[in-house]
Design a protein around this motif. Structure first.
Motif, PDB file in Angstrom:
ATOM      1  N   HIS A 209       0.803  -1.226   0.000  1.00 22.22           N
ATOM      2  CA  HIS A 209       0.000   0.000   0.000  1.00 22.22           C
ATOM      3  C   HIS A 209       0.833   1.271   0.000  1.00 22.22           C
ATOM      4  O   HIS A 209       0.341   2.342  -0.366  1.00 22.22           O
ATOM      5  N   ASP A 210       2.085   1.212   0.464  1.00 26.07           N
ATOM      6  CA  ASP A 210       2.884   2.427   0.603  1.00 26.07           C
ATOM      7  C   ASP A 210       4.002   2.521  -0.438  1.00 26.07           C
ATOM      8  O   ASP A 210       4.929   3.309  -0.289  1.00 26.07           O
ATOM      9  N   ALA A 211       3.912   1.717  -1.502  1.00 22.33           N
ATOM     10  CA  ALA A 211       4.943   1.723  -2.536  1.00 22.33           C
ATOM     11  C   ALA A 211       4.364   2.217  -3.858  1.00 22.33           C
ATOM     12  O   ALA A 211       3.172   2.055  -4.136  1.00 22.33           O
ATOM     13  N   VAL A 212       5.232   2.815  -4.673  1.00 23.26           N
ATOM     14  CA  VAL A 212       4.783   3.350  -5.959  1.00 23.26           C
ATOM     15  C   VAL A 212       5.765   2.965  -7.059  1.00 23.26           C
ATOM     16  O   VAL A 212       6.900   2.551  -6.805  1.00 23.26           O
ATOM     17  N   ARG A 213       5.297   3.136  -8.285  1.00 28.15           N
ATOM     18  CA  ARG A 213       6.078   2.856  -9.484  1.00 28.15           C
ATOM     19  C   ARG A 213       5.748   3.924 -10.521  1.00 28.15           C
ATOM     20  O   ARG A 213       4.876   4.787 -10.306  1.00 28.15           O
ATOM     21  N   LEU A 214       6.425   3.897 -11.664  1.00 26.69           N
ATOM     22  CA  LEU A 214       6.073   4.776 -12.775  1.00 26.69           C
ATOM     23  C   LEU A 214       4.790   4.275 -13.428  1.00 26.69           C
ATOM     24  O   LEU A 214       4.483   3.071 -13.390  1.00 26.69           O
ATOM     25  N   THR A 215       4.046   5.199 -13.985  1.00 25.03           N
ATOM     26  CA  THR A 215       2.874   4.772 -14.760  1.00 25.03           C
ATOM     27  C   THR A 215       3.323   3.886 -15.914  1.00 25.03           C
ATOM     28  O   THR A 215       4.424   4.037 -16.449  1.00 25.03           O
ATOM     29  N   ASN A 216       2.476   2.962 -16.271  1.00 21.94           N
ATOM     30  CA  ASN A 216       2.838   1.965 -17.282  1.00 21.94           C
ATOM     31  C   ASN A 216       1.746   1.896 -18.344  1.00 21.94           C
ATOM     32  O   ASN A 216       0.756   1.192 -18.196  1.00 21.94           O
ATOM     33  N   GLY A 217       1.923   2.684 -19.389  1.00 22.34           N
ATOM     34  CA  GLY A 217       0.977   2.645 -20.493  1.00 22.34           C
ATOM     35  C   GLY A 217      -0.106   3.700 -20.368  1.00 22.34           C
ATOM     36  O   GLY A 217      -0.379   4.243 -19.288  1.00 22.34           O
ATOM     37  N   ALA A 218      -0.748   3.984 -21.503  1.00 28.80           N
ATOM     38  CA  ALA A 218      -1.823   4.962 -21.530  1.00 28.80           C
ATOM     39  C   ALA A 218      -2.988   4.500 -20.669  1.00 28.80           C
ATOM     40  O   ALA A 218      -3.275   3.305 -20.563  1.00 28.80           O
ATOM     41  N   ALA A 219      -3.637   5.467 -20.052  1.00 27.36           N
ATOM     42  CA  ALA A 219      -4.821   5.188 -19.228  1.00 27.36           C
ATOM     43  C   ALA A 219      -4.514   4.272 -18.061  1.00 27.36           C
ATOM     44  O   ALA A 219      -5.352   3.440 -17.670  1.00 27.36           O
ATOM     45  N   ASP A 220      -3.305   4.383 -17.455  1.00 23.16           N
ATOM     46  CA  ASP A 220      -2.965   3.610 -16.258  1.00 23.16           C
ATOM     47  C   ASP A 220      -3.850   4.107 -15.117  1.00 23.16           C
ATOM     48  O   ASP A 220      -3.667   5.219 -14.591  1.00 23.16           O
ATOM     49  N   ARG A 221      -4.790   3.288 -14.707  1.00 20.50           N
ATOM     50  CA  ARG A 221      -5.787   3.717 -13.734  1.00 20.50           C
ATOM     51  C   ARG A 221      -5.221   3.836 -12.317  1.00 20.50           C
ATOM     52  O   ARG A 221      -5.889   4.359 -11.421  1.00 20.50           O
ATOM     53  N   ALA A 222      -3.987   3.379 -12.090  1.00 17.77           N
ATOM     54  CA  ALA A 222      -3.395   3.462 -10.750  1.00 17.77           C
ATOM     55  C   ALA A 222      -2.631   4.764 -10.530  1.00 17.77           C
ATOM     56  O   ALA A 222      -2.029   4.963  -9.472  1.00 17.77           O
ATOM     57  N   VAL A 223      -2.643   5.665 -11.502  1.00 16.84           N
ATOM     58  CA  VAL A 223      -1.901   6.910 -11.371  1.00 16.84           C
ATOM     59  C   VAL A 223      -2.443   7.745 -10.205  1.00 16.84           C
ATOM     60  O   VAL A 223      -3.647   7.856 -10.004  1.00 16.84           O
ATOM     61  N   ILE A 224      -1.539   8.298  -9.384  1.00 14.27           N
ATOM     62  CA  ILE A 224      -1.980   9.108  -8.226  1.00 14.27           C
ATOM     63  C   ILE A 224      -1.358  10.493  -8.206  1.00 14.27           C
ATOM     64  O   ILE A 224      -1.827  11.373  -7.479  1.00 14.27           O
ATOM     65  N   GLY A 225      -0.282  10.737  -8.945  1.00 16.22           N
ATOM     66  CA  GLY A 225       0.333  12.046  -8.888  1.00 16.22           C
ATOM     67  C   GLY A 225       1.628  12.118  -9.653  1.00 16.22           C
ATOM     68  O   GLY A 225       1.905  11.279 -10.518  1.00 16.22           O
ATOM     69  N   VAL A 226       2.429  13.121  -9.314  1.00 19.39           N
ATOM     70  CA  VAL A 226       3.673  13.411 -10.015  1.00 19.39           C
ATOM     71  C   VAL A 226       4.812  13.465  -8.999  1.00 19.39           C
ATOM     72  O   VAL A 226       4.639  13.973  -7.878  1.00 19.39           O
ATOM     73  N   ALA A 227       5.974  12.948  -9.380  1.00 13.84           N
ATOM     74  CA  ALA A 227       7.153  13.052  -8.522  1.00 13.84           C
ATOM     75  C   ALA A 227       7.531  14.523  -8.373  1.00 13.84           C
ATOM     76  O   ALA A 227       7.839  15.195  -9.354  1.00 13.84           O
ATOM     77  N   SER A 228       7.493  15.028  -7.152  1.00 18.50           N
ATOM     78  CA  SER A 228       7.683  16.457  -6.912  1.00 18.50           C
ATOM     79  C   SER A 228       9.134  16.862  -7.129  1.00 18.50           C
ATOM     80  O   SER A 228      10.066  16.155  -6.735  1.00 18.50           O
ATOM     81  N   THR A 229       9.306  18.028  -7.743  1.00 20.33           N
ATOM     82  CA  THR A 229      10.647  18.588  -7.928  1.00 20.33           C
ATOM     83  C   THR A 229      11.153  19.213  -6.638  1.00 20.33           C
ATOM     84  O   THR A 229      12.306  19.034  -6.241  1.00 20.33           O
ATOM     85  N   HIS A 230      10.286  19.965  -5.977  1.00 19.00           N
ATOM     86  CA  HIS A 230      10.654  20.663  -4.748  1.00 19.00           C
ATOM     87  C   HIS A 230       9.389  20.880  -3.925  1.00 19.00           C
ATOM     88  O   HIS A 230       8.751  21.914  -4.030  1.00 19.00           O
ATOM     89  N   PRO A 231       8.995  19.894  -3.113  1.00 17.14           N
ATOM     90  CA  PRO A 231       7.724  19.999  -2.405  1.00 17.14           C
ATOM     91  C   PRO A 231       7.719  21.113  -1.368  1.00 17.14           C
ATOM     92  O   PRO A 231       8.708  21.327  -0.652  1.00 17.14           O
ATOM     93  N   GLY A 232       6.588  21.830  -1.295  1.00 13.90           N
ATOM     94  CA  GLY A 232       6.452  22.840  -0.262  1.00 13.90           C
ATOM     95  C   GLY A 232       6.144  22.224   1.085  1.00 13.90           C
ATOM     96  O   GLY A 232       6.604  22.694   2.119  1.00 13.90           O
ATOM     97  N   VAL A 233       5.351  21.175   1.103  1.00 11.29           N
ATOM     98  CA  VAL A 233       5.038  20.409   2.305  1.00 11.29           C
ATOM     99  C   VAL A 233       5.199  18.942   1.959  1.00 11.29           C
ATOM    100  O   VAL A 233       4.653  18.468   0.960  1.00 11.29           O
ATOM    101  N   LEU A 234       5.969  18.209   2.772  1.00 15.57           N
ATOM    102  CA  LEU A 234       6.192  16.783   2.535  1.00 15.57           C
ATOM    103  C   LEU A 234       5.681  16.003   3.730  1.00 15.57           C
ATOM    104  O   LEU A 234       6.171  16.175   4.857  1.00 15.57           O
ATOM    105  N   LEU A 235       4.702  15.155   3.510  1.00 11.22           N
ATOM    106  CA  LEU A 235       4.114  14.349   4.571  1.00 11.22           C
ATOM    107  C   LEU A 235       4.826  13.006   4.664  1.00 11.22           C
ATOM    108  O   LEU A 235       4.967  12.306   3.671  1.00 11.22           O
ATOM    109  N   GLY A 236       5.267  12.647   5.863  1.00 12.69           N
ATOM    110  CA  GLY A 236       5.841  11.326   6.096  1.00 12.69           C
ATOM    111  C   GLY A 236       7.202  11.106   5.479  1.00 12.69           C
ATOM    112  O   GLY A 236       7.572   9.966   5.205  1.00 12.69           O
ATOM    113  N   GLY A 237       7.967  12.166   5.279  1.00  9.85           N
ATOM    114  CA  GLY A 237       9.238  12.001   4.584  1.00  9.85           C
ATOM    115  C   GLY A 237      10.455  11.877   5.470  1.00  9.85           C
ATOM    116  O   GLY A 237      11.578  11.897   4.974  1.00  9.85           O
ATOM    117  N   GLY A 238      10.274  11.761   6.785  1.00  8.45           N
ATOM    118  CA  GLY A 238      11.439  11.710   7.671  1.00  8.45           C
ATOM    119  C   GLY A 238      11.250  10.732   8.808  1.00  8.45           C
ATOM    120  O   GLY A 238      10.163  10.202   9.036  1.00  8.45           O
TER     121      GLY A 238
END
Length: 402
Positions: A209-238
């Motif tokens: 549940h807490d792991a992610v991967r790159l989207t795989n193919g068009a219309a990947d229904r598991a997509v949740i977001g974008v890898a942030s370049t510089h997050p303003g707020v990071l939840l659970g990162g430390g």
């Protein structure tokens, strides 16, 4: 002779003093009672105005007064400057003390008044350090009944006028808006199961549940977001310790950190000059003693009884000072090890986790060959792993192009 003049005369007799006047002037006072050094019982005496309680080597405790300077010297490298009030002889501890490395408010009987450092000038109060950290401690005696450890007020001391408060459980409350300087997204940390670059599209992995991967193919229904370049707020990162790694991410990741810890700490030391400097100071107790005595000290220099000032002798330290040095050295080594481990944990999590932007503005990797992208177009996963394209058909999207 008036009563006041008589008091002045007696004071002048009981005070042993040397005094000279000029631009280089200094005065040194030593008060004795009955031509003998006073004992601790004399502390409550009205005649005990200036006391010399030292018996040290070439380090007399005294007051030195110059043309524009007044200095109070305390004896010994681990000497104390204690400032007390009239209740000192009633069994209370000193009001506060200055030590080599601390100004301390001591515990006093039946006194629960809050200690304060107050600047009554209409100017800023600056607290500065050349160190990397400014540490704040609260409830050092582990009183579990305490619920707050930090409060910030402005223009008032009333509880209704708090602008910030930190609870003992780490809960931070602010009366206002939390603003980040340049970043514009809120991200959540996830375990990454493959290499990820900022701006790539991220999908939930079905393996956990807490792991992610790159989207795989068009219309990947598991997509949740974008890898942030510089997050303003990071939840659970430390994580502040290895136990928290296990609680947040599982035992296998805590065990992996332990296996990689030595290598991570080597990299941390290579990257942080201030940690290398601390490591050099803790190379040995003799090196550590340079910061305390200004000379290298070892156990061969320790004496139980100091020679008198007239005796010829090499540099020596009292056994009590040596024992205090040993305790300080041991504590400094523990703290250094903790700081290096904390930096290694930060590096481990940075390489193990990926911040996934869930809301806000974030750069996105796109491919315009699947359709020219204009502001306002919806973006969807493309056939290229981790890359977005213009959404032209019904299906999952990750946002709107700006």
């Amino acid at each position: 002779m008036s009563r006041r003049m008589m008091r002045t005369f007696v004071f002048a007799v009981t005070l042993v003093a040397s005094f000279c006047i000029g631009s280089e002037a200094s005065a040194q006072f030593r008060h004795q009672i009955g031509n003998t050094a006073p004992s601790g019982d004399d502390l409550g005496s009205e005649q005990a105005i200036l006391l010399d309680l030292t018996g040290g080597i070439d380090e007399a405790g005294l007051i030195s007064i110059g043309s524009n300077t007044c200095i109070i010297y305390n004896p010994g490298d681990f000497g104390l400057l204690q400032i007390s009030d009239e209740d000192f002889d009633d069994g209370d501890d000193e009001f506060f003390r200055f030590e080599n490395f601390a100004m301390r408010f001591s515990s006093r009987i039946a006194d629960t008044t809050a200690r304060q450092i107050v600047n009554e000038n209409d100017t800023h109060l600056n607290i500065q350090t050349d160190g990397e950290f400014m540490s704040f401690f609260s409830d050092v005696d582990n009183d579990t009944s305490q619920v707050d450890c930090f409060r910030w007020f402005n223009n008032s001391v009333g509880l209704a006028d708090r602008i910030m408060q930190l609870g003992t459980g780490g809960q931070l409350y602010i009366d206002g808006t939390l603003s980040e300087n340049v970043a514009f997204d809120v991200a959540e940390a996830f375990l990454k199961l493959e290499a990820v670059e900022p701006g790539q599209l991220i999908a939930v992995d079905s393996s956990r549940h807490d792991a992610v991967r790159l989207t795989n193919g068009a219309a990947d229904r598991a997509v949740i977001g974008v890898a942030s370049t510089h997050p303003g707020v990071l939840l659970g990162g430390g994580a502040f310790d290895v136990e928290r790694i296990e609680q947040n991410w599982g035992k296998e990741h805590a065990e992996r950190f332990r296996k990689e810890q030595a290598g991570l700490e080597t990299r941390v030391l290579e990257a942080h000059e201030h940690l290398r400097e601390q490591q050099a100071r803790l190379e040995s107790i003799e090196t550590f003693s340079l910061g305390v005595f200004s000379v290298r000290v070892d156990e061969a220099m320790v004496v139980d009884v100091q020679p008198t000032p007239t005796q010829e002798r090499p540099f020596t330290v009292k056994r009590s000072d040596w024992e205090q040095l040993q305790a300080g050295y041991a504590a400094a080594k523990v703290q250094f090890a903790q700081e290096v481990e904390a930096a290694a944990i930060d590096l481990f999590l940075k390489e193990t986790l990926v911040p996934v932007a869930l809301a806000g503005r974030v750069p996105v990797q796109v491919d315009g060959s699947y359709g020219h992208i204009m502001a306002g177009d919806y973006l969807a996963p493309s056939p290229i792993p981790g890359v977005a394209m213009k959404a032209k058909l019904a299906g999952p999207t990750v946002g709107v192009a700006l």
